[in-house]
Design a protein around this motif. Structure first.
Motif, PDB file in Angstrom:
ATOM      1  N   ILE A  48     137.987 -22.381  64.918  1.00 18.88           N
ATOM      2  CA  ILE A  48     138.481 -23.000  63.687  1.00 18.88           C
ATOM      3  C   ILE A  48     139.450 -24.126  64.023  1.00 18.88           C
ATOM      4  N   ASP A  49     139.184 -25.304  63.485  1.00 20.62           N
ATOM      5  CA  ASP A  49     140.071 -26.452  63.707  1.00 20.62           C
ATOM      6  C   ASP A  49     141.167 -26.548  62.649  1.00 20.62           C
ATOM      7  N   LEU A  50     140.813 -26.195  61.406  1.00 20.71           N
ATOM      8  CA  LEU A  50     141.735 -26.418  60.290  1.00 20.71           C
ATOM      9  C   LEU A  50     141.660 -25.266  59.298  1.00 20.71           C
ATOM     10  N   VAL A  51     142.825 -24.833  58.847  1.00 21.38           N
ATOM     11  CA  VAL A  51     142.906 -23.780  57.836  1.00 21.38           C
ATOM     12  C   VAL A  51     143.436 -24.381  56.543  1.00 21.38           C
ATOM     13  N   LEU A  52     142.732 -24.142  55.438  1.00 18.83           N
ATOM     14  CA  LEU A  52     143.264 -24.455  54.103  1.00 18.83           C
ATOM     15  C   LEU A  52     143.914 -23.174  53.606  1.00 18.83           C
ATOM     16  N   LEU A  53     145.220 -23.193  53.480  1.00 20.37           N
ATOM     17  CA  LEU A  53     145.991 -21.964  53.382  1.00 20.37           C
ATOM     18  C   LEU A  53     146.759 -21.833  52.075  1.00 20.37           C
ATOM     19  N   ASP A  54     146.516 -20.738  51.365  1.00 16.26           N
ATOM     20  CA  ASP A  54     147.309 -20.406  50.181  1.00 16.26           C
ATOM     21  C   ASP A  54     148.597 -19.714  50.636  1.00 16.26           C
ATOM     22  N   ILE A  55     149.610 -19.690  49.773  1.00 13.68           N
ATOM     23  CA  ILE A  55     150.880 -19.038  50.112  1.00 13.68           C
ATOM     24  C   ILE A  55     150.931 -17.613  49.574  1.00 13.68           C
ATOM     25  N   PHE A  56     150.668 -17.453  48.279  1.00 11.70           N
ATOM     26  CA  PHE A  56     150.798 -16.143  47.648  1.00 11.70           C
ATOM     27  C   PHE A  56     149.489 -15.368  47.752  1.00 11.70           C
ATOM     28  N   THR A  76     144.834 -24.048  66.007  1.00 13.83           N
ATOM     29  CA  THR A  76     144.331 -24.500  64.706  1.00 13.83           C
ATOM     30  C   THR A  76     145.445 -25.170  63.931  1.00 13.83           C
ATOM     31  N   ASP A  77     145.077 -26.111  63.092  1.00 14.04           N
ATOM     32  CA  ASP A  77     146.033 -26.780  62.216  1.00 14.04           C
ATOM     33  C   ASP A  77     145.899 -26.194  60.813  1.00 14.04           C
ATOM     34  N   ALA A  78     146.856 -26.528  59.945  1.00 15.82           N
ATOM     35  CA  ALA A  78     146.842 -25.959  58.600  1.00 15.82           C
ATOM     36  C   ALA A  78     147.257 -26.988  57.562  1.00 15.82           C
ATOM     37  N   ILE A  79     146.555 -26.967  56.454  1.00 18.31           N
ATOM     38  CA  ILE A  79     146.956 -27.687  55.240  1.00 18.31           C
ATOM     39  C   ILE A  79     147.204 -26.634  54.184  1.00 18.31           C
ATOM     40  N   VAL A  80     148.402 -26.606  53.650  1.00 25.45           N
ATOM     41  CA  VAL A  80     148.737 -25.622  52.622  1.00 25.45           C
ATOM     42  C   VAL A  80     148.213 -26.097  51.276  1.00 25.45           C
ATOM     43  N   VAL A  81     147.549 -25.210  50.549  1.00 21.25           N
ATOM     44  CA  VAL A  81     147.047 -25.481  49.197  1.00 21.25           C
ATOM     45  C   VAL A  81     147.553 -24.339  48.333  1.00 21.25           C
ATOM     46  N   SER A  82     148.611 -24.573  47.572  1.00 25.23           N
ATOM     47  CA  SER A  82     149.283 -23.469  46.892  1.00 25.23           C
ATOM     48  C   SER A  82     149.964 -23.911  45.614  1.00 25.23           C
ATOM     49  N   ALA A  83     150.183 -22.939  44.735  1.00 25.74           N
ATOM     50  CA  ALA A  83     150.967 -23.197  43.524  1.00 25.74           C
ATOM     51  C   ALA A  83     152.462 -23.139  43.810  1.00 25.74           C
ATOM     52  N   ALA A  84     152.838 -22.688  45.011  1.00 21.65           N
ATOM     53  CA  ALA A  84     154.256 -22.615  45.377  1.00 21.65           C
ATOM     54  C   ALA A  84     154.812 -24.030  45.514  1.00 21.65           C
ATOM     55  N   CYS A  85     155.730 -24.396  44.642  1.00 25.28           N
ATOM     56  CA  CYS A  85     156.242 -25.771  44.631  1.00 25.28           C
ATOM     57  C   CYS A  85     157.753 -25.819  44.857  1.00 25.28           C
ATOM     58  N   ASP A  86     158.322 -24.717  45.346  1.00 21.63           N
ATOM     59  CA  ASP A  86     159.758 -24.689  45.591  1.00 21.63           C
ATOM     60  C   ASP A  86     160.069 -25.197  46.995  1.00 21.63           C
ATOM     61  N   GLN A  87     161.293 -25.657  47.141  1.00 17.24           N
ATOM     62  CA  GLN A  87     161.727 -26.250  48.404  1.00 17.24           C
ATOM     63  C   GLN A  87     161.607 -25.276  49.566  1.00 17.24           C
ATOM     64  N   LYS A  88     161.907 -23.999  49.328  1.00 18.73           N
ATOM     65  CA  LYS A  88     161.889 -22.998  50.392  1.00 18.73           C
ATOM     66  C   LYS A  88     160.522 -22.916  51.066  1.00 18.73           C
ATOM     67  N   HIS A  89     159.461 -22.794  50.274  1.00 18.05           N
ATOM     68  CA  HIS A  89     158.130 -22.647  50.851  1.00 18.05           C
ATOM     69  C   HIS A  89     157.635 -23.950  51.478  1.00 18.05           C
ATOM     70  N   ILE A  90     157.927 -25.073  50.848  1.00 23.21           N
ATOM     71  CA  ILE A  90     157.476 -26.361  51.384  1.00 23.21           C
ATOM     72  C   ILE A  90     158.121 -26.629  52.740  1.00 23.21           C
ATOM     73  N   LEU A  91     159.435 -26.389  52.834  1.00 25.85           N
ATOM     74  CA  LEU A  91     160.130 -26.609  54.102  1.00 25.85           C
ATOM     75  C   LEU A  91     159.650 -25.636  55.172  1.00 25.85           C
TER      76      LEU A  91
END
Length: 234
Positions: A48-56, A76-91
């Protein structure tokens, strides 16, 4: 071909993301995982080269999964795709090496842009044994220039500046199209154009609710009031 693992516990969202990825040249979805533990097993089973990753998710959160990926040294690399929009999870995601962060709901064009940028980067760094600084700088410049340089028809630069000034004054509080239209002196329809343009720059998030008469109410909130990105359009 870039192999993608989608990690998403909602079957419908996972299917949408799978179809979106299939539309972007150079990518293929190898598998879909509904939990962090299942994702780890698949990462060890497949290349796997890339993971599209949810948070919750049930069990491991996306942040915990990304931490496990790094601790185990999985390539592997990751792109986060999530409804989590708070600073804590993004950072947290950024510090763990996520190459991008998409907040649900998002438009296909935003995911397409992210995947294209990743493909360019991956191609550049794997096609030769060493990479020059000029190559890195060129890739960064392409990513910045992926945003449109011209404002769409019907958008006035001076009015856009006024709208952005009012948005910054909201102090991170959500506001409706009508509320901001009244402050600026625009019609609700005209204001929608400005807000949708700013949203395309990933500077706003929005949600839709329905009033007592059933008319949809668009609520927006500023994500980054200090971003210099929008100033190039004034």
């Amino acid at each position: 071909m870039i192999n993608v693992l989608i990690v998403e516990d909602d079957p419908m969202v996972a299917e949408f993301n799978k179809q979106y990825v299939a539309l972007v040249e150079g990518f293929q979805v190898v598998a879909v995982a509904r939990s962090g533990d299942e994702a780890l097993a698949l990462l060890k089973e497949h290349d796997i080269d890339l993971v599209l990753l949810d948070i919750f998710m049930p069990g491991k959160t996306g942040i915990e999964l990304l931490t496990a990926i790094r601790l185990q040294g999985l390539p592997t690399d990751a792109i986060v795709v999530s409804a989590a929009c708070d600073q804590k999870h993004i950072l947290a995601a950024t510090r763990l090496g996520a190459v991008d962060y998409l907040i649900k709901p998002f438009e296909f064009e935003r995911l397409q842009e992210s995947l294209n940028a990743y493909r360019e980067w991956a191609t550049a760094v794997t096609s030769q044994p060493t990479v020059r600084q000029s190559d890195v700088d060129q890739l960064r410049q392409r990513k910045e220039q992926s945003f449109p340089q011209q404002v769409p028809k019907g958008i006035d630069r001076k009015t856009l500046q006024t709208v952005w000034h009012r948005i910054k004054q909201s102090g991170g509080q959500s506001f409706s199209t009508e509320e901001l239209a009244n402050l600026v002196g625009l019609t609700r329809i005209s204001m929608r154009k400005y807000l949708e343009f700013i949203k395309q720059l990933d500077l706003l998030e929005h949600e839709i609710s329905y009033g007592s008469v059933g008319r949809p109410i668009y609520k927006y909130r500023c994500l980054n009031p200090n971003s210099p990105l929008i100033t190039r359009y004034f």
